[in-house]
Structures are given as C-alpha cells and as structure tokens.
Design a protein around this motif. Structure first.
Motif, mmCIF file in Angstrom:
data_model
loop_
_atom_site.group_PDB
_atom_site.id
_atom_site.type_symbol
_atom_site.label_atom_id
_atom_site.label_comp_id
_atom_site.label_asym_id
_atom_site.label_seq_id
_atom_site.Cartn_x
_atom_site.Cartn_y
_atom_site.Cartn_z
ATOM 1 N N UNK A 34 24.879 29.946 2.577
ATOM 2 C CA UNK A 34 26.174 30.045 3.207
ATOM 3 C C UNK A 34 26.123 31.222 3.993
ATOM 4 N N UNK A 35 25.506 32.305 3.540
ATOM 5 C CA UNK A 35 25.395 33.819 4.274
ATOM 6 C C UNK A 35 24.408 33.452 5.170
ATOM 7 N N UNK A 36 23.282 32.923 5.079
ATOM 8 C CA UNK A 36 22.312 32.597 6.115
ATOM 9 C C UNK A 36 23.032 32.025 7.439
ATOM 10 N N UNK A 37 23.781 30.930 7.009
ATOM 11 C CA UNK A 37 24.402 30.239 8.237
ATOM 12 C C UNK A 37 25.162 31.125 8.950
ATOM 13 N N UNK A 38 26.062 31.900 8.178
ATOM 14 C CA UNK A 38 27.154 32.810 8.856
ATOM 15 C C UNK A 38 26.572 33.736 9.704
ATOM 16 N N UNK A 39 25.132 34.384 9.259
ATOM 17 C CA UNK A 39 24.681 35.347 10.080
ATOM 18 C C UNK A 39 23.835 34.679 11.025
ATOM 19 N N UNK A 40 23.765 33.457 11.121
ATOM 20 C CA UNK A 40 23.094 32.884 12.387
ATOM 21 C C UNK A 40 21.700 32.500 12.245
ATOM 22 N N UNK A 41 21.207 32.319 10.822
ATOM 23 C CA UNK A 41 19.756 32.339 10.531
ATOM 24 C C UNK A 41 19.398 30.789 10.480
ATOM 25 N N UNK A 42 20.318 29.876 10.823
ATOM 26 C CA UNK A 42 20.193 28.549 10.516
ATOM 27 C C UNK A 42 20.775 27.629 11.857
ATOM 28 N N UNK A 43 19.777 27.069 12.384
ATOM 29 C CA UNK A 43 20.084 26.283 13.682
ATOM 30 C C UNK A 43 19.953 24.824 13.596
ATOM 31 N N UNK A 44 20.909 24.097 14.137
ATOM 32 C CA UNK A 44 20.935 22.496 13.999
ATOM 33 C C UNK A 44 20.574 22.048 15.647
ATOM 34 N N UNK A 45 19.441 21.552 15.851
ATOM 35 C CA UNK A 45 19.144 21.031 17.143
ATOM 36 C C UNK A 45 19.253 22.313 17.982
ATOM 37 N N UNK A 46 19.213 23.441 17.497
ATOM 38 C CA UNK A 46 18.957 24.847 18.617
ATOM 39 C C UNK A 46 20.205 25.302 18.499
ATOM 40 N N UNK A 47 21.455 24.878 17.896
ATOM 41 C CA UNK A 47 22.678 25.471 17.786
ATOM 42 C C UNK A 47 22.879 25.950 16.352
#
Length: 303
Positions: A34-47
């Motif tokens: 969840x911290x990776x997602x919050x920090x923008x380290x996870x992209x879904x179809x580039x977003x």
C-alpha cells in the motif's frame, strides 16, 4: 529499485490491486504494498491508482519495489542463557518474547544484538542481519537453538538440518483432550491464500511432518511433546490448528477464548546433533519457562 511487470489473469480479476501485489510479492506485507501504491511506484496501464482499485482482465501492472534501507546493528548487552559454548558454536536457551534476528519491525533487542555483544565472531553465511543463525524459533516460543561462530561450522550444521539429522523436540499445551497416545501429522504447509501473514495446510504446500506424543491429559487441554521431521514456518502451530487442537495462547492460529500465557504455549525443549568439528554426538534439554509450568498447574485445577 527493481521494476516488475504482470498482466492480470482470470485468477486476479476483480481483486484489489494491493491484495494482488501482496500475493505476487512473497516477502512484502500488504501495508508495504500500500505504501508503494501511495508513493506512485505502481502503475496500471500506465496510470497510478489507489489501493482499492479492482483489477480488470488484461490490465498491465508495473511496479517498483524500493530498495530496503540498511539497518545498522549495534551489539547490545542483553543477558543470554547459554547452555553450551566452545570456539565453534553456542547453544542458547532463548527467552520467551525475544526476537531472533533484527528486521524493520524489530530494530533492537534481538538475540542477534545480544550475540554480537557476547561474541567477537559469528558466521557470515546468513548475512549481516542473521549472523550465526542456523535455525530460528518464533518470538513467543522459548527454548534451544544452536548458533555457529564460523562459516565451516555453519555449513556443516546447515547440512545436518537439511538431512534431518538435527533432532528438535518441543513441548506444547493445546486445547482439547487428545485421547490417543501418539500420532503423526503429515500435511503440507504454505502461505494461507486468504491471509498472507499466516501459514496454512494447503494442497500445493511444502511437505511438513510433525510426530507427537501426549504427556498429560486434562479435561479440556493436553500437554504434548512434538518431534519435528521438517521445519516449516510455524509448523507446530499450523499443524495443531489443522487437527483442531490449537496451541493455548496462540495469537495467530489459536482460539479467541484462550488462556493468557503471553503468546503460544510452546517451548523448544530438546536439541541433539553431531558436533560439526569434533564429530561428537551432543544433546541438550531445557526446562520450560515458569509461565509454561504455571499454565500446566492452572489447567490441571480448572476442571
């Protein structure tokens, strides 16, 4: 950082992105993901997305796992119960409540911190965070473990462990009266598919075998000795939950209504192996802590 990619299949369709990535990253917790997602380290179809995003079939997932920040381990003057010591190894009776090695959740006060204060040298095979640690026991499990002082001793002990030549016997207090004297639990263990923080008996798990005998019976509890043939994470705790006799006090696998014994009632009572350098057969036995003995007295008086 290491970049990874994955395309959502039917298995993960309509599941939350944080759960999917936790499943795909065996060493990461859900809060870390969840911290990776919050920090923008996870992209879904580039977003970028939020943690509650429901994955769709064919979504292209990219994520970067941040590099682990190095921990500095300073020796700490923590009392140790050393059962045996020579220039090659130590056998330690670990206290209940002591963590074996440091992690980001336990930066101080571990057995490793205490060992580094006590010893000038420990084997380096398991890296800077686990020097000398040949095998481990859980934080709230007390009892015996062997520590290697140099790499040759460590390699030979690890080889014994891999070939099941190190004998480890535990004692536990479990819920329920077990009427048969001896039994073997042969059930594979792996990650719990419903909770990545737990282990469970699962069809595609690793082989796990626990032999046990009943020492004492009470109306609603049993005192057992357990001999490990394998050494899976949380093996005894998972196996006794599986046969519906969970350990007393176990916060992870036990019953909600249990006795307060400051964590699971489990003690590594016996350790036997061949000395890695001399070839001598050596064996050690330790008494369980007072709280374990007091709990046995308590269950004997309850009913």
């Amino acid at each position: 950082m290491s970049k990874q990619q994955f395309e959502i299949t039917e298995t993960y369709q309509n599941q939350r992105i944080d759960k999917v990535l936790t499943d795909l990253n065996e060493n990461a917790s859900r809060s870390q993901v969840q911290s990776w997602i919050k920090d923008g380290l996870v992209l879904v179809d580039g977003e970028t997305v939020k943690s509650n995003y429901k994955c769709q079939l064919g979504n292209h997932i990219e994520w970067e796992e941040p590099e682990v920040q190095e921990l500095e381990i300073e020796p700490e003057n923590i009392p140790l119960d050393i059962v045996y010591e020579d220039e090659h190894l130590l056998v330690v009776n670990k206290a209940k409540g002591m963590v074996v090695h440091p992690s980001h959740g336990h930066r101080t006060g571990t057995l490793v911190h205490a060992l580094l204060y006590h010893c000038d040298d420990l084997s380096g095979i398991n890296g800077v965070y686990r020097p000398g640690i040949v095998h481990r026991i859980d934080k709230d499990t007390s009892g015996l473990l062997v520590v290697a002082k140099h790499d040759q001793a460590h390699e030979r002990l690890s080889d014994q462990l891999a070939h099941k030549d190190i004998k480890r016997q535990y004692e536990a207090i479990v819920h329920g009266r077990i009427d048969h004297d001896k039994a073997t639990i042969d059930a594979p263990i792996g990650r719990d598919p419903n909770d990545r923080q737990k282990m469970a008996v699962v069809e595609n798990g690793k082989p796990a075998v626990t032999h046990f005998s009943v020492v004492e019976r009470f109306d609603q509890f049993s005192h057992v000795y357990c001999d490990l043939e394998t050494g899976r994470t949380h093996q005894i705790r998972v196996h006794f939950k599986y046969i519906e006799h969970p350990l007393v006090g176990d916060p992870k696998y036990g019953r909600r209504k249990t006795l307060d014994v400051q964590g699971q009632a489990l003690h590594a009572r016996k350790l036997a192996f061949t000395h890695p350098m001399t070839g001598e057969e050596i064996s050690f036995t330790s008494e369980p802590p007072d709280i374990f003995k007091e709990t046995l007295d308590q269950v004997a008086k309850l009913y």
